[in-house]
Structure formats: C-alpha cells, structure tokens
Enzyme design. Structure first.
Site, PDB file in Angstrom:
ATOM      1  N   SER A  46     -41.762 -76.975  72.376  1.00 47.80           N
ATOM      2  CA  SER A  46     -42.163 -76.077  71.299  1.00 47.80           C
ATOM      3  C   SER A  46     -41.197 -76.255  70.122  1.00 47.80           C
ATOM      4  CB  SER A  46     -42.211 -74.631  71.809  1.00 47.80           C
ATOM      5  OG  SER A  46     -42.920 -73.795  70.923  1.00 47.80           O
ATOM      6  N   HIS A 104     -48.157 -75.724  76.017  1.00 49.07           N
ATOM      7  CA  HIS A 104     -48.109 -74.285  76.267  1.00 49.07           C
ATOM      8  C   HIS A 104     -49.252 -73.798  77.162  1.00 49.07           C
ATOM      9  CE1 HIS A 104     -45.824 -74.831  72.529  1.00 49.07           C
ATOM     10  NE2 HIS A 104     -45.268 -73.649  72.736  1.00 49.07           N
ATOM     11  N   GLU A 106     -48.716 -81.788  70.829  1.00 53.95           N
ATOM     12  CA  GLU A 106     -49.298 -80.582  71.429  1.00 53.95           C
ATOM     13  C   GLU A 106     -49.143 -79.470  70.408  1.00 53.95           C
ATOM     14  OE1 GLU A 106     -47.615 -77.640  72.467  1.00 53.95           O
ATOM     15  OE2 GLU A 106     -45.574 -78.291  72.022  1.00 53.95           O
TER      16      GLU A 106
END
Length: 290
Positions: free
Chosen positions: A99, A264, A197
């Site tokens: 992230s 995630h 992502e």
C-alpha cells in the site's frame, strides 16, 4: 532481528501490532519496536522527523535483518527522499509492507537496488491472520527459494490476462504510490515487470494516473504487467475498471498477467519486489528470485 518500526505512514492499532509480533516470534524471530511506534499526529504516526528517525535507525542497526512497517495508510511519500540510502547499500535488509509503503520500496530500489517484500500479515474478516497469508510471508522472508504466485480465476483482473512469457525485475505495487513517485522516486522501468494493485479508487482516478504514467513515458520499455487486486472499485458499471485497465494496457503491447492475489483483497500473498522475475501467462504464474 525484526524491527517493527514506527509506521512511515499512519498509526497502527496496538493490539494488531502485538498480534502480528507474536506470529513473527512463533517463527523463531526476535522482534523489537521503533521508539515512536504508537505516536499519532493528525493522520500520521508522529512527525516526519520521528517517523524518519525510527526507520533510519533500523536501516543503520546491524542487528536488524528486516524492517516491518506496521501499517500503510498515508505519509510514506513525505519521507521517501530522506532515507539513509548509504546504510541500505552497505547493509541490505528486507523492508516489508505494501500500500503506502510501496513508496519506500520504490525509492530504495531507485537509489540502492534494495530487494523488499510487498506484503503483510493481513487479517481475514474474522480478525485473525489466515494460514495462507502467514505462510506466504514466512516463505518470502525466510526461505531462500524462488517465490511463485499463481493467478486466481475469481479475481476480477484475471480477465485481463493476455499471452506471452517475459523476464524482468519486478517493480511496483500500489498504483497510487507508483504515480506519486513518478519524476522523483520511481525507478527506471525499462526492462521491468510492473506490478500494480489499487484500493478504494474511482475509475477516473485510475484513468488519470495511468494516463500520466503512459504519456510521460514512465511505462516505455516495460516488458510485462503483473496485475494484483483492484478492490473497492466499481466493477458493475457499463464501462468498468476492467475495461479501463484493458484500454490502457493494450496500448503497451506487452504480456499481462492478471488475477494475482497481491494487494488489499481476499487472502493476499507476499512477494519480493526489486528482484528478477518471470511472468508466464501460459502457466498463469509470476515467479520471483531466479
């Protein structure tokens, strides 16, 4: 020793940190904590200087063999240009996270070619860290063998898989951080397999970021695209995120492997980044650590 640092981004939940530390200790690892680990200032885990000091202290400590970012969130981009790159070059060690932590991975790869781990100990819906997730991180961190991640057909991005097999250094992670790093912390992607992502992004945000990366030339020379989980995005509209990704990625004319459980979403795995990899669309696998 594993150092759980003050998060370079947002403040973690204390109980979750101790739960994950217990898992690491069960693997026979010694765990300690950064000085400011539970500090909080607005949306950040302490001031920039506090977060940076803890991270650089871990980079400089010869007894620390891996640095575990206890949370992503927001804020790593504020300190990514001030890391002790010389210490990272002299004494390479894994930096584990994903992230927002993608920003640190990118900056460390750009300045000193550090191999990091894109992943974390992620809790399932019941709040526990599942065995699949645990074992993926343990192997990436502790087993000196190539790491292979297979595409899952139930992941929406699996529909974007094309054909071809390519080799290259695996670079990337969170799309928001890849685009934020462009022009100052993003490594040269020529010859690289780009991992992407995303989470909780509107289709227009994804469109703007991919348009900028493509038109600014940052994607020139990429050999392949590895697509992880795009979660919290609208998949039901007539022109969905899958349609948008296909539109942008088709223009690159490189092999694309979608459906990778990285990000995630449900039962995400861990994988090294900054290391040589093979993307094979026939076997639908991404293998890192050749």
């Amino acid at each position: 020793m594993i150092r759980a640092t003050t998060p370079p981004a947002s403040t973690p939940d204390k109980d979750e940190v101790y739960q994950r530390a217990a898992i690491l200790k069960s693997w026979g690892l010694k765990v300690d904590f950064g000085e400011h680990i539970f500090r909080k200032q607005a949306f950040l885990a302490g001031t920039d200087d506090e977060r940076l000091a803890d991270f650089n202290a871990a980079l400089r400590d010869p007894t620390v063999r891996a640095i575990f970012a206890t949370r992503g969130g927001k804020g790593s981009y504020r300190i990514a240009d001030r890391l002790d790159f010389e210490a990272a070059r002299k004494d390479p060690k894994f930096v584990i996270g994903f992230s927002d932590i993608t920003m640190l991975h990118l900056s460390l790869q750009k300045h000193c070619g550090l191999v990091c781990i894109h992943g974390a100990l992620m809790a399932d819906e019941d709040g526990t860290v599942g065995e699949v997730n645990r074992e993926a991180l343990r192997r990436a961190l502790m087993v000196p063998e190539p790491v292979t991640v297979a595409s899952r057909p139930d992941e929406p991005t699996s529909a974007l898989t094309t054909g071809g097999t390519v080799e290259g250094t695996l670079i990337g992670g969170n799309l928001d951080m890849v685009s934020t790093a462009a022009g100052w912390a993003l490594p040269d992607l020529k010859g690289a397999i780009l991992l992407l992502e995303a989470v909780n992004m509107h289709i227009g945000q994804v469109d703007r970021q991919l348009t900028m990366l493509r038109k600014a030339g940052h994607l020139d020379g990429v050999t392949g695209i590895a697509l992880g989980q795009f979660t919290g995005v609208d998949l039901d509209r007539r022109f969905s995120i899958i349609d948008l990704l296909r539109e942008h990625l088709d223009r690159l004319a490189v092999p694309v492997l979608g459906g990778l459980p990285l990000g995630h979403g449900r039962q995400p795995l861990s994988i090294p980044v900054g290391e040589d990899a093979i993307l094979d669309t026939s076997s639908k696998t991404l293998t890192v650590g050749l």
